[in-house]
Scaffold this active site. Sequence first.
Site, PDB file in Angstrom:
ATOM      1  N   GLU A   1       0.840  -1.186   0.000  1.00 32.29           N
ATOM      2  CA  GLU A   1       0.000   0.000   0.000  1.00 32.29           C
ATOM      3  C   GLU A   1       0.890   1.257   0.000  1.00 32.29           C
ATOM      4  O   GLU A   1       1.860   1.311   0.747  1.00 32.29           O
ATOM      5  CB  GLU A   1      -0.911   0.036   1.231  1.00 32.29           C
ATOM      6  CG  GLU A   1      -2.002   1.082   1.089  1.00 32.29           C
ATOM      7  CD  GLU A   1      -2.948   1.138   2.298  1.00 32.29           C
ATOM      8  OE1 GLU A   1      -2.548   0.745   3.395  1.00 32.29           O
ATOM      9  OE2 GLU A   1      -4.083   1.603   2.097  1.00 32.29           O
TER      10      GLU A   1
ATOM     11  N   GLY B   1       5.111   0.806  10.498  1.00 35.36           N
ATOM     12  CA  GLY B   1       3.838   0.736  11.209  1.00 35.36           C
ATOM     13  C   GLY B   1       3.232  -0.646  11.219  1.00 35.36           C
ATOM     14  O   GLY B   1       3.794  -1.579  11.785  1.00 35.36           O
ATOM     15  N   ALA B   2       2.071  -0.762  10.609  1.00 37.00           N
ATOM     16  CA  ALA B   2       1.393  -2.041  10.507  1.00 37.00           C
ATOM     17  C   ALA B   2       0.560  -2.002   9.240  1.00 37.00           C
ATOM     18  O   ALA B   2       0.135  -0.931   8.818  1.00 37.00           O
ATOM     19  CB  ALA B   2       0.492  -2.269  11.718  1.00 37.00           C
ATOM     20  N   MET B   3       0.366  -3.157   8.628  1.00 34.74           N
ATOM     21  CA  MET B   3      -0.348  -3.182   7.354  1.00 34.74           C
ATOM     22  C   MET B   3      -1.323  -4.338   7.322  1.00 34.74           C
ATOM     23  O   MET B   3      -0.969  -5.481   7.609  1.00 34.74           O
ATOM     24  CB  MET B   3       0.675  -3.296   6.213  1.00 34.74           C
ATOM     25  CG  MET B   3       0.066  -3.405   4.830  1.00 34.74           C
ATOM     26  SD  MET B   3      -0.890  -1.922   4.397  1.00 34.74           S
ATOM     27  CE  MET B   3      -2.188  -2.651   3.379  1.00 34.74           C
ATOM     28  N   GLU B   4      -2.573  -4.009   6.931  1.00 39.28           N
ATOM     29  CA  GLU B   4      -3.698  -4.933   7.084  1.00 39.28           C
ATOM     30  C   GLU B   4      -3.824  -5.981   5.988  1.00 39.28           C
ATOM     31  O   GLU B   4      -4.946  -6.410   5.685  1.00 39.28           O
ATOM     32  CB  GLU B   4      -4.985  -4.108   7.145  1.00 39.28           C
ATOM     33  CG  GLU B   4      -5.390  -3.403   5.816  1.00 39.28           C
ATOM     34  CD  GLU B   4      -4.928  -1.958   5.722  1.00 39.28           C
ATOM     35  OE1 GLU B   4      -3.959  -1.600   6.408  1.00 39.28           O
ATOM     36  OE2 GLU B   4      -5.549  -1.196   4.958  1.00 39.28           O
ATOM     37  N   ASN B   5      -2.721  -6.447   5.375  1.00 37.26           N
ATOM     38  CA  ASN B   5      -2.817  -7.477   4.331  1.00 37.26           C
ATOM     39  C   ASN B   5      -3.807  -8.558   4.769  1.00 37.26           C
ATOM     40  O   ASN B   5      -3.715  -9.069   5.880  1.00 37.26           O
ATOM     41  CB  ASN B   5      -1.457  -8.123   4.112  1.00 37.26           C
ATOM     42  CG  ASN B   5      -0.344  -7.110   4.054  1.00 37.26           C
ATOM     43  OD1 ASN B   5      -0.357  -6.236   3.204  1.00 37.26           O
ATOM     44  ND2 ASN B   5       0.596  -7.198   4.983  1.00 37.26           N
TER      45      ASN B   5
ATOM     46  N   HIS C   1      -7.140  -2.079  15.272  1.00 39.23           N
ATOM     47  CA  HIS C   1      -7.256  -1.286  14.031  1.00 39.23           C
ATOM     48  C   HIS C   1      -7.077  -2.192  12.799  1.00 39.23           C
ATOM     49  O   HIS C   1      -7.898  -2.184  11.886  1.00 39.23           O
ATOM     50  CB  HIS C   1      -6.188  -0.187  14.064  1.00 39.23           C
ATOM     51  CG  HIS C   1      -6.128   0.667  12.841  1.00 39.23           C
ATOM     52  ND1 HIS C   1      -6.503   1.990  12.831  1.00 39.23           N
ATOM     53  CD2 HIS C   1      -5.737   0.399  11.571  1.00 39.23           C
ATOM     54  CE1 HIS C   1      -6.339   2.487  11.624  1.00 39.23           C
ATOM     55  NE2 HIS C   1      -5.865   1.538  10.830  1.00 39.23           N
ATOM     56  N   GLU C   2      -6.019  -2.994  12.809  1.00 41.21           N
ATOM     57  CA  GLU C   2      -5.707  -3.811  11.630  1.00 41.21           C
ATOM     58  C   GLU C   2      -6.748  -4.910  11.406  1.00 41.21           C
ATOM     59  O   GLU C   2      -7.096  -5.221  10.272  1.00 41.21           O
ATOM     60  CB  GLU C   2      -4.314  -4.440  11.753  1.00 41.21           C
ATOM     61  CG  GLU C   2      -3.170  -3.433  11.892  1.00 41.21           C
ATOM     62  CD  GLU C   2      -3.147  -2.390  10.799  1.00 41.21           C
ATOM     63  OE1 GLU C   2      -3.577  -2.688   9.674  1.00 41.21           O
ATOM     64  OE2 GLU C   2      -2.712  -1.254  11.084  1.00 41.21           O
TER      65      GLU C   2
ATOM     66  N   HIS D   1      -9.789  -3.691   9.723  1.00 37.04           N
ATOM     67  CA  HIS D   1      -9.580  -3.576   8.276  1.00 37.04           C
ATOM     68  C   HIS D   1      -9.893  -4.874   7.533  1.00 37.04           C
ATOM     69  O   HIS D   1     -10.129  -4.843   6.326  1.00 37.04           O
ATOM     70  CB  HIS D   1      -8.115  -3.256   7.977  1.00 37.04           C
ATOM     71  CG  HIS D   1      -7.761  -1.801   7.980  1.00 37.04           C
ATOM     72  ND1 HIS D   1      -8.490  -0.838   7.326  1.00 37.04           N
ATOM     73  CD2 HIS D   1      -6.709  -1.139   8.528  1.00 37.04           C
ATOM     74  CE1 HIS D   1      -7.907   0.342   7.480  1.00 37.04           C
ATOM     75  NE2 HIS D   1      -6.832   0.189   8.212  1.00 37.04           N
TER      76      HIS D   1
END
Length: 876
Positions: A155, A287-291, A323-324, A327
Amino acid sequence: MRRVWALFIFTAVTSLKAEKPFEFPTTPGKLPKHIRPIEYAIRIQPDLAKLTFSGSETVQLSVESPTRQIVFNAFDVSVTEARIDENLIASSAVKADTKNELVTLSLPEELQHGQHTLALKFNGKINQFGRGLYYVKYQEQGTGAKKLLLGTQFEATDARRLFPCWDEPVFRARFQLSAVVPENWMAVSNMPIASERKVSAGREVSFQPTPSMSTYLNVFCAGEFDAIESETEGVKLRIITTKGKAESGRYALESTAQILHYYNQYFGIPYPLPKLDQLAIPGGFGGAMENWGGITYYETALLFDPQNSSITTKQRVYEVIAHEVAHQWFGDLVTMAWWDNLWLNEGFASWMGTKCTAHFNPQWEVWLEKSIPRDPARRIGIPKEQAMEGDARATTHPIQQPVATEGEANNAFDDITYKKGQSFLRMLESFLGEEPFRDGIRRYIQAHQYSNSTTADLWNALDAASGKPVTEIAAAWTEQPGFPVVTVKRENNGKVLLAQERFTIGFSKASDGLWKIPITYFIDAQSAPATMLMSQKTTSLEDIPMDRALKLNVDGAGNYRVAYDATSWKLLLASLPGMNAPDKVNLLSDAWAFVQAGLQPLAFYIDLVGRLPQDTALAVREQIINVFDSINHLLADTPQRDQFRNYAQWVLRPTLNELTFEPIRAELPTAPVLRASLIQELGLLGDQDVIKRCRENFEAYLKNPASVPSDLRGATFAVVMRNGNAEIWQRLHDLGLKTTSTEEKQNYYDALAFATDPALIKKTLAIALTDELPTSRAVFLVSKVARESDRPDLAWEFAKANFKGLLAKVDALGANSYIPSLFTFFTDPNRIEELRSFAKAHLSEASAKPVEIAADEIRFRADLRRRLIEQIGVLK
Ligand SMILES: [Zn+2]
C-alpha cells in the site's frame, strides 16, 4: 493514455460535488476499464545473494470490448517476455512508461471480447526501504547471529514493484502465489499453504488462491521464523516472529481472539478466511499493514514482553491489532474504490479499533489518550487534537480529496484522513445511536462484500438503518475543509444564543462554511446530556437557568470547538470541581487552541490550569504536559524560558508527589503512564530532584536492569542523557548496540536524541546512516534530534549533506514529507525560502503539499513564539 488521464481528473473533481455510489466504469484511475484481471498465478524466485528476484505469472483476463492494447502497472520491474493466449509478443511491442509506472503491450491482432490468458516473465530488485519486496537484516535473539528476512509492503501502489498487475484498488482479482525459499525458512502469505516441493534452490511453496481482493492487500514474508498459534471460531490464528521471540507474541495472540470475536458479532459476517497470521518484522517499514489474512507489524507494535515492556507498549499493541483486524472487513472485504476515499478505510478502522479497545480496556481512557496509533504510518502517537490543529490551518483539505497520482495517494495518509475521519464517525455514532449505527454498518458490509464502495454507499446504508438524513449531515464534514467553532452567548431571559463559524489558525483568508453540528450539552456537571442538530448559522437554547453552568460538547466527543462569553465561562470555571475528566480535557484543549489562534492571551489557558482541582487524572495532566512541552521548545534560546520552566515545575511537581516517584501497590492502571510522563517532562524542565533520582536509577539499572520498572526506563534514559555527557552517551549507545529487543533498542537510541552538546548531537545524527537501527527508525532519529535537542539547524545541516542516503531508507508514505517535516521544528521564517528552493532542486512534485504544510508550520511557530515571549510576564 493522455485521454484517460484527462477523463480521470474531470471525474475526480466533479465527484466531490455530488459523489455517486460505487460503479466500476466511473471509478477514477489511470488504467482503462475494458480489460479486467480475474485471476493471477504468480511465481517468485528471490536471489538472496544478489538481492534480486525473477518471476513469472499468468493472468486470466476478461476483455469487455475488442482491443489492440493491454495496459497495466509495473515499476522497477522489467518484463522480459510476454505472451497472449500463448502467442509471443515481440519485445519491441512491450513499452514501459517509467514516469507513469505503466507497461503497454501492442498486439498484432485485435483481442476479441471474452477471456484471454496473459503470460509474463519479469525480474526486479529487493530493496531495503519497505516498498514492494524488501529485505531486513537483523540480529537473532539469543544467538546474536546476523540474519536476513524478506517481506512485502504494497500500500498504496507498490505491488507493481513485485509483479506486473492492475494495481488500482477497483481491479479486484484472485491471487495464487508460489515462491522459492531456502530449505529452513518459513513462508507466509494471505492464504494457507496448498503444497510444497523440493527444488534445486530450496523449497517451492504454493499458497491457496485468495478470494477476490485488491492488489495492495497481497503479502509475502519469509525467513527463519518461530510461531505460536491458537484457534478461535474456526479461524487458525498465528503470531509469527523471528527466532526466539514468539513467546512475546502471547499477549497479541490472546488479544486477537478477543478482538476477532467482537468483530464477528459487530459486522454480522464472520471473518471470511481460514486463517489469520500476524507477523512481527524487525524493520523494513514502520507501522502495521492490514494485508488480508497476513497482517504485518513493525515488531514493537505486536510484541509485548511482560518483564521488559512498558504499559504504553501493551496498550499500543492492543490498539494497533484492533485497528488492523477491523480492516479485515472494512478495507479488505469491502475496499474503497479509489484513493480519494482512503478515509473510508482509515477513519473507520481508527474509530472501530478505538471502540473495541475501549470496550475491553476501559481503564486505559483510550478516547482521551494521546497516543492513538495509526497505520501504516511511521509516526506513532498522534494526539487527537493534532488533527483539529492541522484542520484549522490554511494547508488543510477535505476528508475526501481528489487523488491524481501515486505520489498523491501516499500523501493521503495523514491526520485528516485518520483522525478527523475517526472523530466524525464517533460524533455520528453518538448522534444516531449505537444500534442504528451498527445496523447501518452491517447493511453496508453485506451489500458490498468482495467488492468496492464509495463514501456515498456508507451514508446510504446509515440513512436506511437510522431513518435520519446522514448524507445531508455528513456532506459538510467530509466534502469541505475545516470545522466550526460554536460561540455561546447568554441573554437575560434564560435564552442562550449559539452561532457557528469556521475555526482557523493563522489563516485569515479562509472561506466560511456551514456545518450540520450534532450539538450535545449539559447544565451543571451532574445533569443528563441533551442533544440537538444545529443546521443553521445561528440558533438558541431556551430555559437555561441564569446561575448555572452550561457546557457544550459533552466529553469532547464532537469535532468542534466552543467559545463561551464571559458570564458562561465564569460559571463553567466554578463548576470545574464536579466535572469529569473528558470535559476538563475538552476545556483545556479548546482554551489552548484559542491561544494558538491568537483569540485569547496565554493568561486564558494558564488561568484555567490554575483553577483545576489537583488530581492525577491521566488525560487532564497529559494535556497540560503536552502544552508545556511545546511552550518549552518554542522558548528555546530566550531569556523567558527559565521563568516558564519554574512555573511549569511548580504546576507539575505536586502531581508527581501525589503519585510518588516509585510505583506503589494498588494504584490506578493509568498511574505508571502518568508517572513516566511527569518524570520525563520535569527532568527536561530542570527539576533537580527528578534529575538526581533518574541518575541514581540509571546507575542501579546498569547493575541490575530489573531494578527500574519497564514503564520508567524510557523517561529515565532521556532525562539522564539530557543532563549527561559523552560518557553517558557512550553507555546508552553500547546498550543499544548490544540488545536484540527492538523495544529496548528504541529506548536507548531515542534517549541519544536528548543530548544537547553539539558534538554529541552530531554523533547521534550519524547513526541514521548506519545499519544499527532498522531503516524506518534510523531516518526518524534525525527528526527526533531536531525536536528534542532544540537544534533543528544541526539536524537539517546533516540531512542536507546526506539527503540521498536518508531518502534511500524512507518508505512510500514518508517519501514526500520526510525532508519538509524536518523544517517544522524551525521558528525562523527565513527557513521557508530555503526549504522551497531545496525542494525545487531535489524533491519530487508530490512534495509540494508537504512543503507548504511545513512553511505554514514555521510561520505559525514564529508567530506563537513572539506572542509567548510578550505574554510570559503573566507567570508571576
Ligand atoms: Zn489502517
